[in-house]
Enzyme design. Structure first.
Site, PDB file in Angstrom:
ATOM      1  N   ASP A 155     -12.996   1.779   1.497  1.00 58.78           N
ATOM      2  CA  ASP A 155     -12.047   2.784   1.036  1.00 58.78           C
ATOM      3  C   ASP A 155     -12.752   3.984   0.399  1.00 58.78           C
ATOM      4  O   ASP A 155     -13.595   3.802  -0.482  1.00 58.78           O
ATOM      5  CB  ASP A 155     -11.133   2.103   0.001  1.00 58.78           C
ATOM      6  CG  ASP A 155      -9.887   2.882  -0.299  1.00 58.78           C
ATOM      7  OD1 ASP A 155      -9.041   3.009   0.598  1.00 58.78           O
ATOM      8  OD2 ASP A 155      -9.757   3.350  -1.447  1.00 58.78           O
ATOM      9  N   GLU A 210     -14.471   4.743   5.103  1.00 60.10           N
ATOM     10  CA  GLU A 210     -13.378   5.725   5.159  1.00 60.10           C
ATOM     11  C   GLU A 210     -13.890   6.986   4.482  1.00 60.10           C
ATOM     12  O   GLU A 210     -14.184   6.971   3.284  1.00 60.10           O
ATOM     13  CB  GLU A 210     -12.128   5.211   4.444  1.00 60.10           C
ATOM     14  CG  GLU A 210     -10.945   6.142   4.689  1.00 60.10           C
ATOM     15  CD  GLU A 210      -9.916   6.172   3.563  1.00 60.10           C
ATOM     16  OE1 GLU A 210      -8.786   6.593   3.824  1.00 60.10           O
ATOM     17  OE2 GLU A 210     -10.250   5.815   2.418  1.00 60.10           O
ATOM     18  N   HIS A 235      -2.401   3.100   7.889  1.00 57.81           N
ATOM     19  CA  HIS A 235      -1.319   2.996   6.912  1.00 57.81           C
ATOM     20  C   HIS A 235      -1.113   4.259   6.084  1.00 57.81           C
ATOM     21  O   HIS A 235      -0.218   4.298   5.248  1.00 57.81           O
ATOM     22  CB  HIS A 235      -1.626   1.817   5.978  1.00 57.81           C
ATOM     23  CG  HIS A 235      -2.867   2.073   5.174  1.00 57.81           C
ATOM     24  ND1 HIS A 235      -4.132   2.101   5.747  1.00 57.81           N
ATOM     25  CD2 HIS A 235      -3.048   2.354   3.856  1.00 57.81           C
ATOM     26  CE1 HIS A 235      -5.017   2.372   4.805  1.00 57.81           C
ATOM     27  NE2 HIS A 235      -4.390   2.530   3.651  1.00 57.81           N
ATOM     28  N   ASP A 236      -1.955   5.260   6.281  1.00 54.73           N
ATOM     29  CA  ASP A 236      -1.820   6.518   5.534  1.00 54.73           C
ATOM     30  C   ASP A 236      -1.281   7.657   6.392  1.00 54.73           C
ATOM     31  O   ASP A 236      -1.168   8.789   5.914  1.00 54.73           O
ATOM     32  CB  ASP A 236      -3.189   6.966   4.989  1.00 54.73           C
ATOM     33  CG  ASP A 236      -3.751   6.017   3.953  1.00 54.73           C
ATOM     34  OD1 ASP A 236      -2.956   5.408   3.204  1.00 54.73           O
ATOM     35  OD2 ASP A 236      -4.990   5.893   3.883  1.00 54.73           O
TER      36      ASP A 236
HETATM   37  C1  GLC Z   1      -7.521   5.323   0.849  1.00 53.78           C
HETATM   38  C2  GLC Z   1      -6.445   4.360   1.286  1.00 53.78           C
HETATM   39  C3  GLC Z   1      -5.140   4.800   0.699  1.00 53.78           C
HETATM   40  C4  GLC Z   1      -5.256   4.757  -0.810  1.00 53.78           C
HETATM   41  C5  GLC Z   1      -6.459   5.546  -1.305  1.00 53.78           C
HETATM   42  C6  GLC Z   1      -6.803   5.172  -2.700  1.00 53.78           C
HETATM   43  O1  GLC Z   1      -7.324   6.587   1.344  1.00 53.78           O
HETATM   44  O2  GLC Z   1      -6.415   4.276   2.675  1.00 53.78           O
HETATM   45  O3  GLC Z   1      -4.059   4.024   1.145  1.00 53.78           O
HETATM   46  O4  GLC Z   1      -4.091   5.275  -1.389  1.00 53.78           O
HETATM   47  O5  GLC Z   1      -7.620   5.320  -0.549  1.00 53.78           O
HETATM   48  O6  GLC Z   1      -7.346   3.891  -2.752  1.00 53.78           O
END
Ligand code: GLC
Ligand code: CA
Length: 572
Positions: free
Chosen positions: A211, A269, A341-342
């Site tokens: 993440d 990510e 999911h985002d």
């Molecule tokens: C990433 C996740 C997201 C989350 C964020 C903070 O972007 O994919 O869902 O809200 O990090 O952890």
């Protein structure tokens, strides 16, 4: 120690499937998806032919950001199940020849994590320096507006700083105030994270999706950012890709993965990462990660901000994807994805979920999956799930939407316009429950779902598609099988074709032995076969060539392309 030889980097020939547990399947009727629900539905995932599951967080969590706020890295949240359930999931996946990649959320913890509870208690406790603590801005009294150490705006609205009276200091939180950022400059923090990762590898997991991993190092001094419409500042230049990022990731690789032969899949990510940095970080021989999730094509319609931006033309989308294909080249490795999911649902965002729902869902799949990289399917994408329509702000759940709403209403923006934007771009689109059948609540739960099911579940659902010729699900199955069968689709180089065409997306995959042409008409109008343009790009006439896959009734290789038609052709 060197990385595993390229042929052992198993993720390169893999297809991944993301499970967002809260919305996948509910086994006990409390309205929330859980690990047993996943175990019960493994045939659906295995039936696609995918190789690896990425599981969004199931760890203990107050669920302020649906599990991306972790209070115990070594336990499972009771609403999702138990550690024994997770062990069973790992075993069941492995038995079916699939692997499991866990979500690793270590830019921040929950404010309820024991590390933070201790850290906030005083300035001189053993974990006092585990988070990013700062004094108020000189000349201000702590806790007063404007006293924050800098002007950064958090992702979920408001300042990135929260005042703690016990310490008379602020802590940094790039996301919600219940997600304090860990201090990666502190070697003890890094060691604790590496130990935790090792604990999970010992348990049998096969890697991590990391993440916002490029936000872990911040630029020292945490300077003010450029002022935004909200009056707060843009801190991104100072917390994205900070100076020590590659050092930390190399250290992680050396501490966690190398001692175990490094046969683990790691996906960073990385919003805002440049292609140059991604190529270094994923370098086949000495990179630190297997691949990263780049964001350029996800941010393509975010001019202004993600809610207000206009849809982007296909040609710009292609230009971005191609830049990543060419920029990573054969040096490193790409991830390939349309959704998670985002993000809103791909068929609604980039396709046509009204007139060409099946055709555009499948054409987008072809054009993404057959690029060079590891494709990721987000739950529901394989049955063509679409964006939802909610009428009132009360129906939304996402912390990002609700934070944006409060700020925007405060600035006098129109309520109905905001709701339309949330429906178009909001994260809840991806989070409505998976549509399993035409039963109540789409067969997701026997109780009340935590977030409403999309009203179209009676027509779009898995029961209607699995095993049904001509369905989106069956098409995904064929596409994945094709990618597994043709080495060129994994190992081949990528060459873009027809770069000036506004609607056709065409490319070659090439090895010494084999060449495959992938072409799709990403528009609602038919197109003649681009014979002359292909010839100009040195592609020989394809009439009579073998069509390996198509999303329309089987026709010759060089027939005209119907709206949203995609064709995969073996060149001899
Ligand atoms: C990433 C996740 C997201 C989350 C964020 C903070 O972007 O994919 O869902 O809200 O990090 O952890
Ligand atoms: Ca449940």
């Amino acid at each position: 120690m060197p990385r595993p030889a390229q042929e052992n980097q198993w993720w390169r020939s893999a297809v991944a499937y993301q499970v967002y547990p809260r919305s996948f399947a509910d086994s006990n009727g409390d309205g929330i998806g859980d690990i047993r629900g996943i175990i019960e539905r493994l045939d659906h995932i295995a039936g696609l032919g995918v190789d690896v599951v990425w599981l969004s967080p199931v760890y203990a969590s107050p669920q302020d950001d649906n599990g991306y706020d972790i209070s115990d890295y070594h336990d499972i949240d009771p609403q999702f199940g138990t550690l024994a359930d997770l062990d069973e999931l790992i075993a069941q996946l492995h038995r079916r020849g699939m692997k499991l990649v866990m979500d690793l959320v270590v830019n921040h913890t929950s404010d309820e994590h024991e590390w933070f509870v201790e850290s906030r208690s005083s300035r001189d406790n053993p974990r006092a320096d585990w988070y990013v603590w700062r004094d108020p801005r000189p000349g201000f009294v702590g806790g007063e507006p404007g006293a924050e150490p800098n002007n950064w705006e958090s992702y979920f609205a408001g300042p990135t700083w929260e005042w703690v009276p016990e310490r008379q200091q602020y802590y940094l939180h790039l996301f919600s105030k219940k997600q304090p950022d860990l201090n990666w400059e502190n070697p003890e923090v890094r060691r604790a994270v590496y130990e935790m990762m090792t604990w999970w590898l010992d348990r049998g997991v096969d890697g991590f999706r990391m993440d916002v991993i490029n936000m872990i190092p911040k630029v020292p001094g945490l300077p003010d950012g450029e002022v935004l419409p909200s009056g707060l500042g843009d801190g991104k230049p100072f917390y994205i890709g900070g100076p020590r990022l590659e050092e930390f990731l190399q250290e992680m690789r050396a501490e966690v993965f190398d001692p175990r032969d490094g046969i683990y899949m790691t996906v960073g990510e990385t919003p805002g990462m440049t292609v140059e940095q991604a190529a270094r970080i994923t370098d086949t021989d000495d990179g630190s990660l297997s691949m990263v999730f780049q964001f350029e094509h996800m941010d393509i319609d975010h001019e202004g901000d993600k809610f207000t931006g206009a849809p982007a033309p296909m040609s710009r989308l292609r230009e971005m994807l191609v830049r990543w294909q060419e920029g990573i080249g054969t040096r490193g490795w790409n991830s390939l994805y349309w959704s998670n999911h985002d993000q809103p649902r791909a068929v609604s965002r980039f396709g046509d979920d009204q007139d060409y729902w099946y055709e555009s869902a499948t054409a987008l799949a072809v054009i993404m999956h057959l690029q060079r990289g590891t494709p990721f399917i987000y739950q529901g994408e394989e049955i063509g799930m679409t964006n939802v329509w909610f009428d009132s702000i009360d129906q939304f759940n996402d912390i990002e939407i609700l934070g944006y709403y409060r700020t925007a209403i405060g600035l006098g923006r129109d309520e109905q316009e905001l709701i339309a934007q949330f429906n178009r771009r909001g994260r809840d689109n991806a989070r409505t429950p998976v549509q399993w059948s035409g039963d109540p609540h789409a067969g997701f739960t026997a109780g009340q779902p935590w977030l409403a099911v999309n009203a179209n579940f009676a027509t779009i659902n898995a029961a209607a598609q699995v095993g049904a010729a001509g369905s989106v699900y069956e098409f995904y199955r064929e596409l994945i099988a094709l990618r597994h069968a043709e080495v060129v689709l994994t190992a081949g180089e990528f060459r873009i074709l027809l770069n000036d065409d506004a609607e056709l997306f065409a490319y070659l995959r090439v090895t010494d032995e084999s060449r495959v042409l992938v072409i799709a008409n990403l528009s609602g109008a038919s197109r003649d076969w681009p014979e002359a343009e292909l010839a100009a790009a040195d592609v020989e006439a394809v009439a009579g060539s073998e069509v390996l896959l198509g999303n329309r009734e089987a026709r010759g290789a060089a027939e005209a392309l119907l709206p949203w038609e995609a064709r995969v052709i073996r060149l001899s």
